[in-house]
Design a protein around this motif. Structure first.
Motif, PDB file in Angstrom:
ATOM      1  N   ASN A  36     -21.829  -1.401  76.829  1.00 53.02           N
ATOM      2  CA  ASN A  36     -21.286  -0.954  78.109  1.00 53.02           C
ATOM      3  C   ASN A  36     -20.961  -2.221  78.883  1.00 53.02           C
ATOM      4  OD1 ASN A  36     -21.532   1.988  78.030  1.00 53.02           O
ATOM      5  ND2 ASN A  36     -23.716   1.568  77.868  1.00 53.02           N
ATOM      6  N   ILE A  37     -19.675  -2.439  79.133  1.00 55.22           N
ATOM      7  CA  ILE A  37     -19.211  -3.669  79.765  1.00 55.22           C
ATOM      8  C   ILE A  37     -18.659  -3.351  81.143  1.00 55.22           C
ATOM      9  CG2 ILE A  37     -17.522  -5.562  79.615  1.00 55.22           C
ATOM     10  CD1 ILE A  37     -17.626  -5.224  76.561  1.00 55.22           C
ATOM     11  N   GLU A  39     -16.390  -5.366  84.126  1.00 56.74           N
ATOM     12  CA  GLU A  39     -15.612  -6.568  84.415  1.00 56.74           C
ATOM     13  C   GLU A  39     -15.243  -6.592  85.892  1.00 56.74           C
ATOM     14  OE1 GLU A  39     -11.509  -8.919  83.098  1.00 56.74           O
ATOM     15  OE2 GLU A  39     -12.054  -7.070  82.060  1.00 56.74           O
ATOM     16  N   SER A  42     -10.053  -7.006  87.321  1.00 53.57           N
ATOM     17  CA  SER A  42      -9.415  -6.520  86.100  1.00 53.57           C
ATOM     18  C   SER A  42      -8.081  -7.178  85.801  1.00 53.57           C
ATOM     19  CB  SER A  42      -9.214  -5.006  86.188  1.00 53.57           C
ATOM     20  OG  SER A  42      -8.349  -4.691  87.268  1.00 53.57           O
ATOM     21  N   SER A  48      -9.684  -6.549  78.823  1.00 57.31           N
ATOM     22  CA  SER A  48     -10.232  -5.311  78.255  1.00 57.31           C
ATOM     23  C   SER A  48      -9.465  -4.911  76.994  1.00 57.31           C
ATOM     24  CB  SER A  48     -10.225  -4.181  79.284  1.00 57.31           C
ATOM     25  OG  SER A  48      -8.919  -3.882  79.715  1.00 57.31           O
ATOM     26  N   SER A  52     -11.241  -4.665  73.376  1.00 58.00           N
ATOM     27  CA  SER A  52     -11.166  -3.357  72.720  1.00 58.00           C
ATOM     28  C   SER A  52     -10.393  -3.404  71.404  1.00 58.00           C
ATOM     29  CB  SER A  52     -10.523  -2.336  73.663  1.00 58.00           C
ATOM     30  OG  SER A  52     -11.323  -2.178  74.812  1.00 58.00           O
ATOM     31  N   VAL A  57     -16.258  -0.600  72.011  1.00 61.27           N
ATOM     32  CA  VAL A  57     -17.290  -0.618  73.047  1.00 61.27           C
ATOM     33  C   VAL A  57     -17.579   0.805  73.508  1.00 61.27           C
ATOM     34  CG1 VAL A  57     -16.677  -2.952  73.786  1.00 61.27           C
ATOM     35  CG2 VAL A  57     -15.643  -1.004  74.935  1.00 61.27           C
ATOM     36  N   SER A  59     -18.270   1.673  76.695  1.00 58.33           N
ATOM     37  CA  SER A  59     -17.507   1.858  77.925  1.00 58.33           C
ATOM     38  C   SER A  59     -17.080   0.505  78.456  1.00 58.33           C
ATOM     39  CB  SER A  59     -18.328   2.595  78.992  1.00 58.33           C
ATOM     40  OG  SER A  59     -19.362   1.763  79.487  1.00 58.33           O
ATOM     41  N   TYR A  60     -16.012   0.523  79.246  1.00 58.55           N
ATOM     42  CA  TYR A  60     -15.497  -0.707  79.853  1.00 58.55           C
ATOM     43  C   TYR A  60     -15.128  -0.353  81.284  1.00 58.55           C
ATOM     44  CZ  TYR A  60     -13.479  -5.409  79.515  1.00 58.55           C
ATOM     45  OH  TYR A  60     -13.225  -6.742  79.659  1.00 58.55           O
ATOM     46  N   THR A  61     -15.976  -0.747  82.230  1.00 59.92           N
ATOM     47  CA  THR A  61     -15.769  -0.440  83.640  1.00 59.92           C
ATOM     48  C   THR A  61     -15.061  -1.603  84.318  1.00 59.92           C
ATOM     49  OG1 THR A  61     -17.780   0.908  83.668  1.00 59.92           O
ATOM     50  CG2 THR A  61     -16.919   0.193  85.800  1.00 59.92           C
ATOM     51  N   THR A  84     -11.685   2.731  79.254  1.00 52.60           N
ATOM     52  CA  THR A  84     -11.932   2.098  80.546  1.00 52.60           C
ATOM     53  C   THR A  84     -12.161   3.144  81.615  1.00 52.60           C
ATOM     54  OG1 THR A  84      -9.594   2.023  81.124  1.00 52.60           O
ATOM     55  CG2 THR A  84     -10.502   0.091  80.013  1.00 52.60           C
ATOM     56  N   TYR A 115     -25.738  -2.011  82.323  1.00 50.11           N
ATOM     57  CA  TYR A 115     -24.641  -2.532  81.505  1.00 50.11           C
ATOM     58  C   TYR A 115     -25.201  -3.575  80.548  1.00 50.11           C
ATOM     59  CZ  TYR A 115     -21.231  -0.305  84.549  1.00 50.11           C
ATOM     60  OH  TYR A 115     -20.493   0.616  85.238  1.00 50.11           O
TER      61      TYR A 115
END
Length: 155
Positions: A36-37, A39, A42, A48, A52, A57, A59-61, A84, A115
């Motif tokens: 769970n990343i 950033e 953005s 991302s 990816s 992954v 999740s990518y927030t 994302t 995270y």
């Protein structure tokens, strides 16, 4: 843009930077599969996308202002496999100081409880110190961190 021959084609300097950041992440943290990343900053979503492309992954927030997230959403929409989610900080750059005044990212309903990695490719270090301090609750949710400091402000 640089041409790297028929095998690789054209790559921008920014894409090469994102690849270098990913190489750093792998060197420091190993396999990012199921991470769970989050950033901070953005941009257009290039980092991302690169992460990816290599790792699946969990999740990518993305945490940023609406203008940046609008650009990111448009770019990321071209790649449905990227997982994302966007977290809006403020209605506009002008409202950021007022929105963050007395608040932090600690109670955001859009953030995960924890995270595996928090990263920022310069954006965190470009914030004013008072605004940067509001991010500490978010950083505390993370077991690992990677921040590029392009301004020497963290010294």
């Amino acid at each position: 843009m640089f041409f790297f021959g028929p095998s690789y084609g054209f790559l921008s300097g920014l894409t090469l930077r994102y690849i270098q950041v990913l190489a750093d992440l792998v060197q420091h943290f190993g396999d990012l599969t199921n991470f769970n990343i989050v950033e901070i900053g953005s941009g257009f979503g290039g980092q991302s996308k690169i992460v990816s492309d290599i790792f699946s992954v969990a999740s990518y927030t993305l945490v940023d202002l609406p203008e940046a997230l609008a650009l990111t959403s448009r770019f990321i929409a071209q790649f449905p496999a990227i997982k994302t989610r966007s977290v809006l900080l403020a209605p506009s750059q002008e409202d950021l100081r007022e929105t963050m005044k007395g608040n932090s990212l600690d109670n955001s309903e859009f953030l995960l409880a924890t995270y595996d990695l928090c990263m920022s490719n310069s954006a965190f270090t470009e914030l004013e110190p008072q605004t940067r301090n509001r991010y500490w609750p978010l950083l505390k949710r993370c077991t690992r961190g990677y921040i590029v400091d392009n301004s020497a402000c963290l010294q």
